[in-house]
Motif scaffolding. Sequence first.
Motif, PDB file in Angstrom:
ATOM      1  N   VAL A 176       6.948  13.122  -5.181  1.00 62.92           N
ATOM      2  CA  VAL A 176       5.559  13.500  -4.904  1.00 62.92           C
ATOM      3  C   VAL A 176       4.697  12.260  -5.081  1.00 62.92           C
ATOM      4  CG1 VAL A 176       3.644  15.038  -5.489  1.00 62.92           C
ATOM      5  CG2 VAL A 176       6.000  15.832  -5.765  1.00 62.92           C
ATOM      6  N   LEU A 177       4.313  11.629  -3.961  1.00 59.34           N
ATOM      7  CA  LEU A 177       3.573  10.361  -4.031  1.00 59.34           C
ATOM      8  C   LEU A 177       2.245  10.505  -4.754  1.00 59.34           C
ATOM      9  CD1 LEU A 177       4.175   8.854  -0.468  1.00 59.34           C
ATOM     10  CD2 LEU A 177       5.064   7.999  -2.639  1.00 59.34           C
ATOM     11  N   ALA A 184      11.388  11.536   4.283  1.00 58.16           N
ATOM     12  CA  ALA A 184      10.280  10.587   4.107  1.00 58.16           C
ATOM     13  C   ALA A 184       9.037  11.038   4.870  1.00 58.16           C
ATOM     14  CB  ALA A 184      10.709   9.194   4.571  1.00 58.16           C
ATOM     15  N   LEU A 185       9.214  11.602   6.066  1.00 56.74           N
ATOM     16  CA  LEU A 185       8.066  12.098   6.829  1.00 56.74           C
ATOM     17  C   LEU A 185       7.367  13.218   6.072  1.00 56.74           C
ATOM     18  CD1 LEU A 185       9.519  12.172  10.469  1.00 56.74           C
ATOM     19  CD2 LEU A 185       7.986  10.468   9.462  1.00 56.74           C
ATOM     20  N   ARG A 186       8.141  14.143   5.517  1.00 59.03           N
ATOM     21  CA  ARG A 186       7.528  15.224   4.735  1.00 59.03           C
ATOM     22  C   ARG A 186       6.815  14.678   3.499  1.00 59.03           C
ATOM     23  NH1 ARG A 186      12.121  18.377   5.791  1.00 59.03           N
ATOM     24  NH2 ARG A 186      11.678  20.069   7.250  1.00 59.03           N
ATOM     25  N   CYS A 187       7.431  13.681   2.867  1.00 61.07           N
ATOM     26  CA  CYS A 187       6.838  13.085   1.675  1.00 61.07           C
ATOM     27  C   CYS A 187       5.458  12.513   1.986  1.00 61.07           C
ATOM     28  CB  CYS A 187       7.766  11.994   1.131  1.00 61.07           C
ATOM     29  SG  CYS A 187       7.243  11.277  -0.435  1.00 61.07           S
ATOM     30  N   ALA A 238       1.534  13.844   0.979  1.00 59.50           N
ATOM     31  CA  ALA A 238       0.592  12.958   0.280  1.00 59.50           C
ATOM     32  C   ALA A 238      -0.845  13.171   0.734  1.00 59.50           C
ATOM     33  CB  ALA A 238       0.992  11.496   0.492  1.00 59.50           C
ATOM     34  N   ASN A 239      -1.033  13.921   1.826  1.00 59.84           N
ATOM     35  CA  ASN A 239      -2.355  14.290   2.332  1.00 59.84           C
ATOM     36  C   ASN A 239      -3.260  13.081   2.547  1.00 59.84           C
ATOM     37  OD1 ASN A 239      -1.669  17.043   2.295  1.00 59.84           O
ATOM     38  ND2 ASN A 239      -2.148  17.174   0.126  1.00 59.84           N
ATOM     39  N   ARG A 240      -4.383  13.046   1.842  1.00 63.78           N
ATOM     40  CA  ARG A 240      -5.407  12.017   2.089  1.00 63.78           C
ATOM     41  C   ARG A 240      -4.933  10.614   1.731  1.00 63.78           C
ATOM     42  NH1 ARG A 240     -10.639  15.179  -0.516  1.00 63.78           N
ATOM     43  NH2 ARG A 240     -10.551  17.016   0.838  1.00 63.78           N
ATOM     44  N   GLN A 241      -3.943  10.510   0.881  1.00 62.94           N
ATOM     45  CA  GLN A 241      -3.466   9.183   0.486  1.00 62.94           C
ATOM     46  C   GLN A 241      -2.714   8.479   1.614  1.00 62.94           C
ATOM     47  OE1 GLN A 241      -1.156   9.289  -3.178  1.00 62.94           O
ATOM     48  NE2 GLN A 241      -2.686   7.957  -4.087  1.00 62.94           N
ATOM     49  N   SER A 242      -2.038   9.248   2.461  1.00 65.78           N
ATOM     50  CA  SER A 242      -1.190   8.656   3.483  1.00 65.78           C
ATOM     51  C   SER A 242      -2.014   8.128   4.656  1.00 65.78           C
ATOM     52  CB  SER A 242      -0.183   9.694   3.981  1.00 65.78           C
ATOM     53  OG  SER A 242       0.651   9.137   4.958  1.00 65.78           O
ATOM     54  N   ARG A 243      -1.689   6.902   5.101  1.00 65.25           N
ATOM     55  CA  ARG A 243      -2.414   6.304   6.223  1.00 65.25           C
ATOM     56  C   ARG A 243      -1.518   6.098   7.440  1.00 65.25           C
ATOM     57  NH1 ARG A 243      -4.201   0.988   6.701  1.00 65.25           N
ATOM     58  NH2 ARG A 243      -3.777   0.576   4.516  1.00 65.25           N
ATOM     59  N   GLY A 244      -0.219   5.972   7.223  1.00 61.50           N
ATOM     60  CA  GLY A 244       0.691   5.789   8.340  1.00 61.50           C
ATOM     61  C   GLY A 244       2.031   5.254   7.889  1.00 61.50           C
ATOM     62  N   PHE A 245       2.858   4.865   8.851  1.00 62.45           N
ATOM     63  CA  PHE A 245       4.203   4.396   8.515  1.00 62.45           C
ATOM     64  C   PHE A 245       4.806   3.631   9.692  1.00 62.45           C
ATOM     65  CE2 PHE A 245       4.700   8.478  10.591  1.00 62.45           C
ATOM     66  CZ  PHE A 245       5.740   8.253  11.483  1.00 62.45           C
ATOM     67  N   VAL A 246       5.841   2.848   9.377  1.00 62.32           N
ATOM     68  CA  VAL A 246       6.701   2.210  10.375  1.00 62.32           C
ATOM     69  C   VAL A 246       8.136   2.394   9.884  1.00 62.32           C
ATOM     70  CG1 VAL A 246       7.384   0.079  11.540  1.00 62.32           C
ATOM     71  CG2 VAL A 246       4.968   0.493  11.008  1.00 62.32           C
TER      72      VAL A 246
END
Length: 421
Positions: free
Chosen positions: A257-258, A284-287, A291-299
């Motif tokens: 839980v990030l 990882a995508l679900r994680c 994270a809701n508002r904390q998450s900004r994106g990924f590669v």
Amino acid sequence: MSSSGTEEPPSGKRPKLNPDQSKPESHCQHFVQRKKRFCKMTVARGKSYCGEHDVHASENADRIPCPLDPKHSVSAAKLEKHLKICNAKEADRPPFIEPGVNALSDYEDDQEDVAAGLKLADVPDGELKTAIEKILKLYDESRIGMIDELLKEHPAFKQELANESYGPQTLKHLVQSASLLGIIEHEGFLQNETAFVEFGAGKGQVAFWLATILQQSALTNTKVLLIDRASHRHKKDNKIEDRELIQRVRADIADLVLNKLELGAIRSVVGVGKHLCGGATDLALRCLIHANRQSRGFVFALCCHHRCDWATYTGKRFLLEAGLGRRDFELMVRMVSWAVCGTGTSRERRKDVVGDDGTAVKYGLTRAQREDIGRKCKRVLDAGRIRYLERNGFEAGLKFYAASEVTLENVCMIGHVRSKV
């Protein structure tokens, strides 16, 4: 025969006893019914039972089975003290660990388990042909095959990539890491107050270079988190001098839980992944979504689709709504290897039928046809993930981040959280 004339039991074996047979006084007198023998533990002088079975002694009537593990006993008077040090006590779980939190599917169905022991060779030709037709139809409808190149090379790798002493395997990984981190910069993820989370970090090769880039930048309040469920030796991230910049978190992605990690002044997180085999990508995508508002994106570099799992696959709804069920999914994750398993020439010469054009035929398909189907199976699985992300506030797409000469697993997925107007 022994010198005394009595027959000895075979070496390493003892005759089974019953409770009526005596036992040497130096050994525990408790008869273990399950093993049909007496306990083999020695006892203290004047005692009849070992510490484990002392509960059976009349003078120790106050002993009770341990509440944490009834296989051993404890004095009732010392129970409170024992519970604090008992080996069966579950270790204190950190707040950022919630078992299975990212493994729960958001779209359930009642199809039975059809995965165990399934082999393509055992699937009837008609069934396999029907499944392939459905997969190819969905591939065409989703237009997921329209992938552009985004080949990048971050300047931090310039000197390393020019090192002539490196072999092809070392250079292969350097090229991949250089491109992925170049894409992170290209996509605008390098910002202040950001934690970069490398899922499945392993020995920390990508994290090392990411931390190096951050050290050379003017960014403030940044951090690199390395997530891995194993403890590795010879970790590359140990060479980062700024220890405040690096933080290893030993956790299974399924349980992480990030939002509950202590990150100080960090305001957003960006996911990074180069070794997210199969189902680890879905976790990882679900994680990140949790994270809701904390998450900004990924590669995330995508690989090993054959290790995708129906229970945790994020694109389940996409497949089911298109008429592909659990069985089709299991066939897909077996066919994806056709895209990356090489020519298989020696096997084909021995076992396969050769078509009119001189190419080997297996399952009624030439090698070129199998490779094409394998690639399209991969993209259909990725399309399901993208649809899942879109339903959860992300914009996502695929790019070729490396040349096929470098690796056949050369597609990455890039995601951005949609702006909230």
